[in-house]
Design an enzyme around this catalytic site. Sequence first.
Site, mmCIF file in Angstrom:
data_model
loop_
_atom_site.group_PDB
_atom_site.id
_atom_site.type_symbol
_atom_site.label_atom_id
_atom_site.label_comp_id
_atom_site.label_asym_id
_atom_site.label_seq_id
_atom_site.Cartn_x
_atom_site.Cartn_y
_atom_site.Cartn_z
ATOM 1 C CG ASP A 253 16.032 38.315 -3.108
ATOM 2 O OD1 ASP A 253 15.628 37.928 -2.002
ATOM 3 O OD2 ASP A 253 17.210 38.194 -3.498
ATOM 4 C CG ASP B 57 20.609 37.594 -6.449
ATOM 5 O OD1 ASP B 57 19.738 37.254 -5.625
ATOM 6 O OD2 ASP B 57 21.787 37.861 -6.141
ATOM 7 C CG ASP C 9 15.130 35.241 -5.348
ATOM 8 O OD1 ASP C 9 14.495 35.305 -4.285
ATOM 9 O OD2 ASP C 9 16.246 35.773 -5.518
#
Length: 848
Positions: A429, A625, A629
């Site tokens: 990410d 995080d 996600d």
Amino acid sequence: MANKQLTLETFPVTGMSCAACAARVDKTLNRQEGVAHAAVNYAAATATIEYDRSCCTPQSLRQAVQDAGYDLIITHTGHESEEVEETHRRTYRALRFRTTWAVVLSLPVMVTGMFFMHQRWANPLMFLLSTPVVFWLGRGFFINAWKQLKHRSANMDTLVAGSTGIAWLFSVFNMAFPDFWLERGIEPHVYFEAASVIIAFILLGRLLEERAKGRTSNAIRKLMGLQPKTVTLVTGDEQRTVPVEHVSPGDLLLVKPGERIAVDGTVVQGTSYVDESSLSGEPVPVAKGPDAEVYAGTINQKGSFLFRADKVGTDTLLAHIIRMVQDAQGTKAPVQQLVDRIAAVFVPTIMGIAVLAFIAWMILDAENGFTHGLLALVTVLIIACPCALGLATPTAIMVGIGKGAELGILIKDADSLETARKVDTVVLDKTGTVTEGRPVVTHLIWEDPSAPLPGIFLGLESLSEHPLAEAITQHLKGTQPASVEGFESITGQGVKGTVQGRTYYAGNRRLLEEHHIALSPRLEAEAARLAGEAQTVIWLADDSRALALAALADRVKPTSAAAIRNLRQQGIDVWLLTGDNEDTARQIARQAGIDHFRAGVLPQDKARFVKSLQQQGHIVAMAGDGINDSAALAQADLSIAMGSGSDIAMDVANITLMASDLNKIPEALRLSHLTVRTIRQNLFWAFIYNLIGVPVAAGVLYPVWGFLLNPMIGGAAMAFSSVSVVTNSLRLASKKIRLTADKGEETTSGELTTVDEKPAAIEETPITTLNDKQEMKKEMKLTVSGMMCNHCRTRVEKALNMLDGVQASVSLNPPLAVITFTGATSYSLEELQTQVNEVAGEYPLQKA
């Protein structure tokens, strides 16, 4: 069962003496009604049980374990760890006493049996000294064997009790009735020394094993030792020292210089720096001021501060980490499932082999068949210890996960640790993972640097509630803000206000166009360049012209480029996923050294993308995080959460990186490789030991070489096998896992440190290949595995060049060593490997 609320708890187990014991407890627990899953860890002496409280209770589980001949500690006093540790210390002290006296009494028996066996006093003396060894110091073997027999089961104690008991009884018979054998032309031997020395050897092996197993729990003990026992409680003007158990949420606590923080909380008053390396693995202390969060187990530096307790007891981050490590150490790697099945049938199989060996000797050797058959039976029962087999996997898992915890890498279970080594694709990410997750000022350009503009810019932005204004305010911290009058927020454009009678604006390009404000060619060119780099531009202007601009971006973390370079050097593909626009994604990917990226990706699209990679045959690790996600983390083969992220992401993840540093990902993968390699080494030696030892003990070499293994040697070999497996696992603790970043990748640009806009990791330069033509008469080309960075390369190169007559050049990409022998002496691959192992560490060499 699926619709019921399950409870997961870990209980200490007592009374287990070998892997077969652990297999029996495991089987017993999994048979209980209401138990969804139970896993018994022999190395940790614990049982992790997932059960339905409406169907069974800890008391019923304990009763079932007791019926099987063992015990389960189910008390919850808050001091379970201390109780278990005290039990371990008592067990160790008792075992040390029994071992010491067994060795003291067995030595004269062994000497007498070897050198004075024909003396008239020899047999009575050996009888007197061996009897307390076998039935007093070794009574535990017989007690446990009887318990197992009552439950129609068998374990290692059954083997030891059966073999030594038979040897002692046979010796007593031969001593009391020697004429029985003499009349048949057979010399009546006694085996008192074998019985006593076997007991001594096995007790010594268990003592060393217990000591080594205690060391595998060092990570847990270190973590538990991080919380202080007392705190300074502040009530009004009064300060008093109280036990940490008396602290409640909302209490005010004072932390003095050098003290450990006892519970999680929020700073109310004062400032200091706190060493959080015990949790994050990062050595640099973190600044703390009012409203900053502090965590249990961290160390205050020079300042003092007052903080409010938010989470206490088992709710603290430290307690959560301890539970994660304990749960992970109690889980089983997939390979352990096979080992458990083998251990469950191992003891009965060995007893069958021992009896068959005895019968075979009786049939095939008419003269000495009984004596040799009895010797073979005793030796097979002794040498076939399943302990090494049972310890092979859990000890390596415990040390590996403990090592990860020390580095700030929290691994949820053993399955994750084994999966990590198979990963060939890492998906990252962007926000908060590759980047810092918050906008910062990257450039601040003034039209007239001598004008008092910083104070005006700060005065305007400090009154704004826009998130970008906070970044500018932080950047200009330390500047005296100007006094602003008539402040106004203009939706979608920016803010304006009056300073000393003149109107100033701070906002985007549209704000300036709306008010017909002129732009200088210089500032306009800079703005175009920064916008092309996907940075957000904020303008400062008065009512006639633009005065300055600030460029803001979510900056790539300083360690991200080095981490991604390390991953690529391990042969791992890296992808960047982001919901941001394509220009921003391309810019971040370029700065971080990532070749592949996807922009404008929604949360559900991330999970679909991970699934598509899996369908192509890739083993995918996903690092993120945020809550967005979570779906992708759940879909990935290995999910990695950044420690600064959301609780949901951390709950879903297999691995949590406390430092939110991408360098921890290649470190976690390297730890996985080393741990799995250690497990395989352990299993190899445990299996090969039994495959070779049992047939030799049964006497297969006797017809060829006349060799029949002495039970004493069998006992020593059995003890050594268990100790060697545990010792090999403990070697993991000393392995170099932490990667050293290449500091040359960071450059200073303007007012802050940034990653070079074109890092070496993505420069389109051809890979240099070495010329096959040999300049010297003797040259060797080797591939080098395990090198992660330039530091590794220089270590290997230095180790090779320390050899006389060697000139070595080592490259990182490709990982190749070219060795030229300049003298008359050349070295073999084995000699070169030994040199590298001793000087540089474990970097396997192979001929290219």
